[in-house]
Design a protein around this motif. Sequence first.
Motif, short mmCIF file in Angstrom:
data_model
loop_
_atom_site.label_atom_id
_atom_site.label_comp_id
_atom_site.label_asym_id
_atom_site.label_seq_id
_atom_site.Cartn_x
_atom_site.Cartn_y
_atom_site.Cartn_z
N ARG A 130 4.88 9.96 -4.10
CA ARG A 130 3.70 10.03 -3.24
C ARG A 130 4.08 10.62 -1.89
O ARG A 130 5.25 10.70 -1.54
N VAL A 131 3.07 10.99 -1.12
CA VAL A 131 3.24 11.56 0.21
C VAL A 131 2.42 10.73 1.19
O VAL A 131 1.26 10.41 0.91
N ASP A 132 3.02 10.34 2.30
CA ASP A 132 2.29 9.68 3.39
C ASP A 132 2.13 10.68 4.52
O ASP A 132 3.11 11.21 5.03
N ARG A 133 0.89 10.94 4.91
CA ARG A 133 0.60 11.87 6.01
C ARG A 133 -0.04 11.06 7.13
O ARG A 133 -1.13 10.51 6.98
N TYR A 154 3.72 12.82 11.56
CA TYR A 154 4.81 12.93 10.58
C TYR A 154 4.28 12.87 9.16
O TYR A 154 3.13 12.49 8.91
N LEU A 155 5.15 13.28 8.24
CA LEU A 155 4.86 13.29 6.81
C LEU A 155 6.09 12.74 6.10
O LEU A 155 7.21 13.16 6.39
N THR A 156 5.88 11.78 5.22
CA THR A 156 7.00 11.17 4.50
C THR A 156 6.83 11.40 3.00
O THR A 156 5.77 11.12 2.44
N LEU A 157 7.88 11.93 2.39
CA LEU A 157 7.92 12.11 0.94
C LEU A 157 8.62 10.90 0.34
O LEU A 157 9.74 10.58 0.73
N HIS A 158 7.98 10.24 -0.61
CA HIS A 158 8.60 9.12 -1.34
C HIS A 158 8.95 9.61 -2.74
O HIS A 158 8.08 10.07 -3.47
N LEU A 159 10.23 9.52 -3.07
CA LEU A 159 10.70 9.97 -4.38
C LEU A 159 10.72 8.81 -5.36
O LEU A 159 10.76 7.65 -4.97
N LEU A 184 8.27 17.72 15.09
CA LEU A 184 9.33 18.41 15.83
C LEU A 184 9.85 19.62 15.05
O LEU A 184 10.34 20.57 15.63
N LEU A 185 9.70 19.60 13.73
CA LEU A 185 10.14 20.72 12.89
C LEU A 185 9.12 21.85 12.88
O LEU A 185 9.45 23.00 13.12
N THR A 186 7.87 21.51 12.57
CA THR A 186 6.82 22.51 12.42
C THR A 186 5.47 21.81 12.33
O THR A 186 5.40 20.59 12.32
N GLU A 187 4.41 22.60 12.24
CA GLU A 187 3.10 22.03 11.95
C GLU A 187 3.12 21.53 10.51
O GLU A 187 3.53 22.25 9.60
N LEU A 188 2.68 20.31 10.29
CA LEU A 188 2.86 19.67 8.99
C LEU A 188 1.66 19.81 8.05
O LEU A 188 1.80 19.55 6.85
N GLU A 189 0.53 20.23 8.55
CA GLU A 189 -0.66 20.33 7.69
C GLU A 189 -0.48 21.35 6.56
O GLU A 189 -0.87 21.07 5.42
N PHE A 220 0.29 22.19 0.70
CA PHE A 220 1.17 22.66 -0.37
C PHE A 220 1.46 21.54 -1.38
O PHE A 220 1.58 21.79 -2.58
N LEU A 221 1.56 20.30 -0.90
CA LEU A 221 1.87 19.15 -1.76
C LEU A 221 0.62 18.40 -2.22
O LEU A 221 0.69 17.22 -2.56
N ARG A 222 -0.53 19.06 -2.24
CA ARG A 222 -1.79 18.38 -2.56
C ARG A 222 -1.84 17.85 -3.99
O ARG A 222 -2.63 16.96 -4.29
N SER A 223 -1.01 18.36 -4.88
CA SER A 223 -1.00 17.85 -6.26
C SER A 223 -0.31 16.49 -6.37
O SER A 223 -0.47 15.79 -7.35
N VAL A 224 0.45 16.11 -5.34
CA VAL A 224 1.14 14.81 -5.31
C VAL A 224 0.17 13.80 -4.69
O VAL A 224 -0.53 14.13 -3.72
N PRO A 225 0.09 12.57 -5.21
CA PRO A 225 -0.79 11.56 -4.58
C PRO A 225 -0.45 11.39 -3.10
O PRO A 225 0.70 11.16 -2.74
N THR A 226 -1.46 11.54 -2.26
CA THR A 226 -1.26 11.54 -0.82
C THR A 226 -2.08 10.44 -0.16
O THR A 226 -3.26 10.28 -0.46
N GLU A 227 -1.43 9.68 0.70
CA GLU A 227 -2.11 8.68 1.52
C GLU A 227 -2.19 9.21 2.93
O GLU A 227 -1.17 9.45 3.57
N ARG A 228 -3.40 9.40 3.42
CA ARG A 228 -3.60 9.88 4.78
C ARG A 228 -4.02 8.71 5.66
O ARG A 228 -4.86 7.92 5.27
#
Length: 197
Positions: A137-140, A155-160, A171-176, A181-189
């Motif tokens: 899943r992805v936490d946004r 921030y955005l966190t990828l859970h494996l 701090l790296l880049t714009e995360l949206e 790009f990861l919209r096919s992975v279950p995402t919690e906003r």
Amino acid sequence: MKSSFFRPLLEVAVVLFLVLGAARWVTGLFSKRTHMYRATAARQMRLLFWPLLALGAGLSVLPAVAMGDAPVSGFEWALTLGFVAFTLVLSGPALLLHLRYWTLNHDTTLTFQPTENRFEVYEAGQRVPFERRDLARVDRVTCRARRSFWAKYDYLTLHLHDGRSITFTSLLTELEPLAVFLRSVPTERSSRYWCWM
């Protein structure tokens, strides 16, 4: 006498600023767009500009009051300390978030090019091994306080599936675009007033 000393310094600073800006614009015309994202100095200054400006304005009052020729009353000290406290309240949370995000992502490099389906993460120069199918899943998390100095810190966190997690900060880049790009992975906003993790 003071103006005769500071005026040439100010003129040199303006000329230097214009020359560097023009050089950056010209090199930007001929450079290839990068798809590698790091915590660069330019990105950090873009995020820190207003908090540092507010902090500098607040702290610049202290020497003026403390080293002035005339005696300072208790009321003037109270106003000065109140102004300094106010600027610390405005800029302090952004500075703390910046420090936290820097400790998380100062060694992280993100290679991201959606048109080629390329998405790689490097920690201290070593590739973090995972595939897109390994993502559980992805936490946004975005900032709810849109008119604050820390509004651009998110921030955005990828859970494996194996229990690991990888965090990308603003701090790296714009995360949206990465979240899209990861919209096919279950995402919690979620949205928070202050995006501390």
